[in-house]
Design a protein around this motif. Structure first.
Motif, PDB file in Angstrom:
ATOM      1  N   ILE A  46       0.808  -1.130  -0.127  1.00 33.77           N
ATOM      2  CA  ILE A  46      -0.110   0.013  -0.061  1.00 33.77           C
ATOM      3  C   ILE A  46       0.730   1.227   0.151  1.00 33.77           C
ATOM      4  O   ILE A  46       0.624   2.208  -0.735  1.00 33.77           O
ATOM      5  CB  ILE A  46      -1.051  -0.185   1.192  1.00 33.77           C
ATOM      6  CG1 ILE A  46      -1.981  -1.191   0.967  1.00 33.77           C
ATOM      7  CG2 ILE A  46      -1.673   1.333   1.410  1.00 33.77           C
ATOM      8  CD1 ILE A  46      -2.899  -1.398   2.270  1.00 33.77           C
ATOM      9  N   ALA A  47       2.005   1.312   0.646  1.00 36.09           N
ATOM     10  CA  ALA A  47       2.461   2.513   1.017  1.00 36.09           C
ATOM     11  C   ALA A  47       3.495   2.560  -0.357  1.00 36.09           C
ATOM     12  O   ALA A  47       3.664   3.865  -0.905  1.00 36.09           O
ATOM     13  CB  ALA A  47       3.886   2.239   2.251  1.00 36.09           C
ATOM     14  N   SER A  48       3.831   1.665  -1.086  1.00 34.09           N
ATOM     15  CA  SER A  48       4.736   1.925  -2.087  1.00 34.09           C
ATOM     16  C   SER A  48       3.804   2.171  -3.449  1.00 34.09           C
ATOM     17  O   SER A  48       4.373   2.850  -4.324  1.00 34.09           O
ATOM     18  CB  SER A  48       5.645   0.645  -2.576  1.00 34.09           C
ATOM     19  OG  SER A  48       4.717  -0.494  -2.714  1.00 34.09           O
ATOM     20  N   ASP A  49       2.726   1.777  -3.324  1.00 29.75           N
ATOM     21  CA  ASP A  49       1.853   2.176  -4.430  1.00 29.75           C
ATOM     22  C   ASP A  49       1.511   3.688  -4.277  1.00 29.75           C
ATOM     23  O   ASP A  49       1.283   4.318  -5.320  1.00 29.75           O
ATOM     24  CB  ASP A  49       0.338   1.162  -4.143  1.00 29.75           C
ATOM     25  CG  ASP A  49      -0.683   1.908  -5.344  1.00 29.75           C
ATOM     26  OD1 ASP A  49      -0.128   1.704  -6.639  1.00 29.75           O
ATOM     27  OD2 ASP A  49      -1.732   1.998  -5.240  1.00 29.75           O
ATOM     28  N   ILE A  50       1.253   4.067  -3.207  1.00 32.63           N
ATOM     29  CA  ILE A  50       1.056   5.596  -2.962  1.00 32.63           C
ATOM     30  C   ILE A  50       2.435   6.424  -3.257  1.00 32.63           C
ATOM     31  O   ILE A  50       1.948   7.403  -3.976  1.00 32.63           O
ATOM     32  CB  ILE A  50       0.732   5.827  -1.599  1.00 32.63           C
ATOM     33  CG1 ILE A  50      -0.642   5.092  -1.146  1.00 32.63           C
ATOM     34  CG2 ILE A  50       0.580   7.321  -1.208  1.00 32.63           C
ATOM     35  CD1 ILE A  50      -1.277   5.215   0.241  1.00 32.63           C
ATOM     36  N   LEU A  51       3.238   5.981  -3.172  1.00 40.95           N
ATOM     37  CA  LEU A  51       4.466   6.529  -3.506  1.00 40.95           C
ATOM     38  C   LEU A  51       4.677   6.681  -4.759  1.00 40.95           C
ATOM     39  O   LEU A  51       5.212   7.648  -5.582  1.00 40.95           O
ATOM     40  CB  LEU A  51       5.756   5.723  -2.870  1.00 40.95           C
ATOM     41  CG  LEU A  51       7.006   6.387  -3.043  1.00 40.95           C
ATOM     42  CD1 LEU A  51       7.507   7.680  -2.374  1.00 40.95           C
ATOM     43  CD2 LEU A  51       8.224   5.287  -2.706  1.00 40.95           C
ATOM     44  N   PHE A  52       4.591   5.617  -5.545  1.00 37.04           N
ATOM     45  CA  PHE A  52       5.062   5.279  -7.073  1.00 37.04           C
ATOM     46  C   PHE A  52       3.623   6.146  -7.613  1.00 37.04           C
ATOM     47  O   PHE A  52       4.074   7.001  -8.618  1.00 37.04           O
ATOM     48  CB  PHE A  52       4.569   3.909  -7.566  1.00 37.04           C
ATOM     49  CG  PHE A  52       5.786   3.210  -7.188  1.00 37.04           C
ATOM     50  CD1 PHE A  52       7.099   3.618  -7.352  1.00 37.04           C
ATOM     51  CD2 PHE A  52       5.734   1.897  -6.748  1.00 37.04           C
ATOM     52  CE1 PHE A  52       8.253   2.833  -7.164  1.00 37.04           C
ATOM     53  CE2 PHE A  52       7.008   1.008  -6.545  1.00 37.04           C
ATOM     54  CZ  PHE A  52       8.084   1.718  -6.664  1.00 37.04           C
ATOM     55  N   ARG A  53       2.660   6.234  -7.299  1.00 41.58           N
ATOM     56  CA  ARG A  53       1.486   7.285  -7.855  1.00 41.58           C
ATOM     57  C   ARG A  53       1.916   8.692  -7.638  1.00 41.58           C
ATOM     58  O   ARG A  53       1.370   9.462  -8.589  1.00 41.58           O
ATOM     59  CB  ARG A  53       0.046   6.887  -7.072  1.00 41.58           C
ATOM     60  CG  ARG A  53      -0.740   5.884  -7.508  1.00 41.58           C
ATOM     61  CD  ARG A  53      -1.864   5.316  -6.795  1.00 41.58           C
ATOM     62  NE  ARG A  53      -2.512   4.252  -7.192  1.00 41.58           N
ATOM     63  CZ  ARG A  53      -3.607   4.492  -7.744  1.00 41.58           C
ATOM     64  NH1 ARG A  53      -4.475   5.290  -7.921  1.00 41.58           N
ATOM     65  NH2 ARG A  53      -4.282   3.129  -8.101  1.00 41.58           N
ATOM     66  N   GLY A  54       2.303   8.851  -6.428  1.00 39.04           N
ATOM     67  CA  GLY A  54       2.832  10.516  -6.215  1.00 39.04           C
ATOM     68  C   GLY A  54       4.071  10.656  -7.105  1.00 39.04           C
ATOM     69  O   GLY A  54       3.917  11.970  -7.663  1.00 39.04           O
ATOM     70  N   ILE A  55       4.748   9.932  -7.523  1.00 38.48           N
ATOM     71  CA  ILE A  55       6.147  10.413  -8.458  1.00 38.48           C
ATOM     72  C   ILE A  55       5.780  10.180  -9.652  1.00 38.48           C
ATOM     73  O   ILE A  55       6.123  11.111 -10.448  1.00 38.48           O
ATOM     74  CB  ILE A  55       7.311   9.210  -7.990  1.00 38.48           C
ATOM     75  CG1 ILE A  55       7.643   9.268  -6.504  1.00 38.48           C
ATOM     76  CG2 ILE A  55       8.304   9.409  -8.730  1.00 38.48           C
ATOM     77  CD1 ILE A  55       8.695   8.393  -5.936  1.00 38.48           C
ATOM     78  N   LEU A  56       5.046   9.087 -10.213  1.00 40.58           N
ATOM     79  CA  LEU A  56       4.992   8.804 -11.625  1.00 40.58           C
ATOM     80  C   LEU A  56       3.470   9.371 -11.989  1.00 40.58           C
ATOM     81  O   LEU A  56       2.542   9.050 -11.359  1.00 40.58           O
ATOM     82  CB  LEU A  56       5.141   7.488 -11.952  1.00 40.58           C
ATOM     83  CG  LEU A  56       6.527   7.052 -11.720  1.00 40.58           C
ATOM     84  CD1 LEU A  56       6.476   5.321 -11.820  1.00 40.58           C
ATOM     85  CD2 LEU A  56       7.454   7.610 -12.414  1.00 40.58           C
ATOM     86  N   LYS A  57       3.172   9.908 -13.174  1.00 42.45           N
ATOM     87  CA  LYS A  57       1.934  10.330 -13.651  1.00 42.45           C
ATOM     88  C   LYS A  57       1.384   9.414 -14.922  1.00 42.45           C
ATOM     89  O   LYS A  57       0.124   9.390 -14.808  1.00 42.45           O
ATOM     90  CB  LYS A  57       2.042  11.875 -14.077  1.00 42.45           C
ATOM     91  CG  LYS A  57       2.537  12.870 -12.862  1.00 42.45           C
ATOM     92  CD  LYS A  57       1.275  12.660 -11.377  1.00 42.45           C
ATOM     93  CE  LYS A  57       2.038  13.440 -10.422  1.00 42.45           C
ATOM     94  NZ  LYS A  57       1.344  13.385  -9.443  1.00 42.45           N
ATOM     95  N   ASN A  58       2.251   8.807 -15.714  1.00 43.39           N
ATOM     96  CA  ASN A  58       1.901   8.129 -16.435  1.00 43.39           C
ATOM     97  C   ASN A  58       1.578   6.897 -16.122  1.00 43.39           C
ATOM     98  O   ASN A  58       2.207   6.209 -15.559  1.00 43.39           O
ATOM     99  CB  ASN A  58       2.957   8.234 -17.538  1.00 43.39           C
ATOM    100  CG  ASN A  58       2.834   7.471 -18.975  1.00 43.39           C
ATOM    101  OD1 ASN A  58       1.690   6.992 -19.115  1.00 43.39           O
ATOM    102  ND2 ASN A  58       3.575   7.420 -19.999  1.00 43.39           N
ATOM    103  N   LEU A  59       0.413   6.263 -16.555  1.00 45.02           N
ATOM    104  CA  LEU A  59       0.002   5.124 -16.276  1.00 45.02           C
ATOM    105  C   LEU A  59       0.743   3.785 -16.668  1.00 45.02           C
ATOM    106  O   LEU A  59       1.043   2.780 -16.087  1.00 45.02           O
ATOM    107  CB  LEU A  59      -1.506   4.714 -16.658  1.00 45.02           C
ATOM    108  CG  LEU A  59      -2.398   3.659 -16.150  1.00 45.02           C
ATOM    109  CD1 LEU A  59      -2.355   3.655 -14.618  1.00 45.02           C
ATOM    110  CD2 LEU A  59      -3.769   3.368 -16.576  1.00 45.02           C
ATOM    111  N   LYS A  60       1.281   3.897 -17.902  1.00 44.58           N
ATOM    112  CA  LYS A  60       2.354   2.998 -18.469  1.00 44.58           C
ATOM    113  C   LYS A  60       3.210   2.853 -17.709  1.00 44.58           C
ATOM    114  O   LYS A  60       3.913   1.830 -17.387  1.00 44.58           O
ATOM    115  CB  LYS A  60       2.415   3.438 -19.815  1.00 44.58           C
ATOM    116  CG  LYS A  60       1.717   2.578 -20.912  1.00 44.58           C
ATOM    117  CD  LYS A  60       2.488   2.861 -22.121  1.00 44.58           C
ATOM    118  CE  LYS A  60       1.663   2.569 -23.293  1.00 44.58           C
ATOM    119  NZ  LYS A  60       2.069   2.735 -24.782  1.00 44.58           N
TER     120      LYS A  60
END
Length: 83
Positions: A46-60
């Motif tokens: 859960i924490a890494s998903d939130i982190l990656f969503r905050g850093i990266l904007k492109n869904l691919k």
């Protein structure tokens, strides 16, 4: 705000189901260790998903990075299991 499905979302959902089955299931062998391990992996997911969503904007790019992250975590778990 749109909700995007990512590999770590799917992993978190599977871990919640497995954790629920472990807690409420009939088999209680080595109950404590497996519950804490699953809960720790769930929180990491859960924490890494939130982190990656905050850093990266492109869904691919999110899908690619998260799949690589999941592969590395699985590989590390298998390596540590053999030690």
């Amino acid at each position: 705000m749109t909700s995007r499905i990512t590999p770590l979302n799917l992993t978190s959902a599977v871990l919640v189901v497995i954790l629920g089955y472990t807690i409420f299931g009939e088999e209680t062998n080595s109950f404590s260790a497996s519950v804490w391990l699953l809960a720790g992996i769930l929180l990491l997911s859960i924490a890494s998903d939130i982190l990656f969503r905050g850093i990266l904007k492109n869904l691919k790019r999110i899908w690619l990075i998260e799949l690589i992250f999941i592969s590395l975590i699985v590989a590390l778990m298998l390596i540590m299991k053999r030690l």
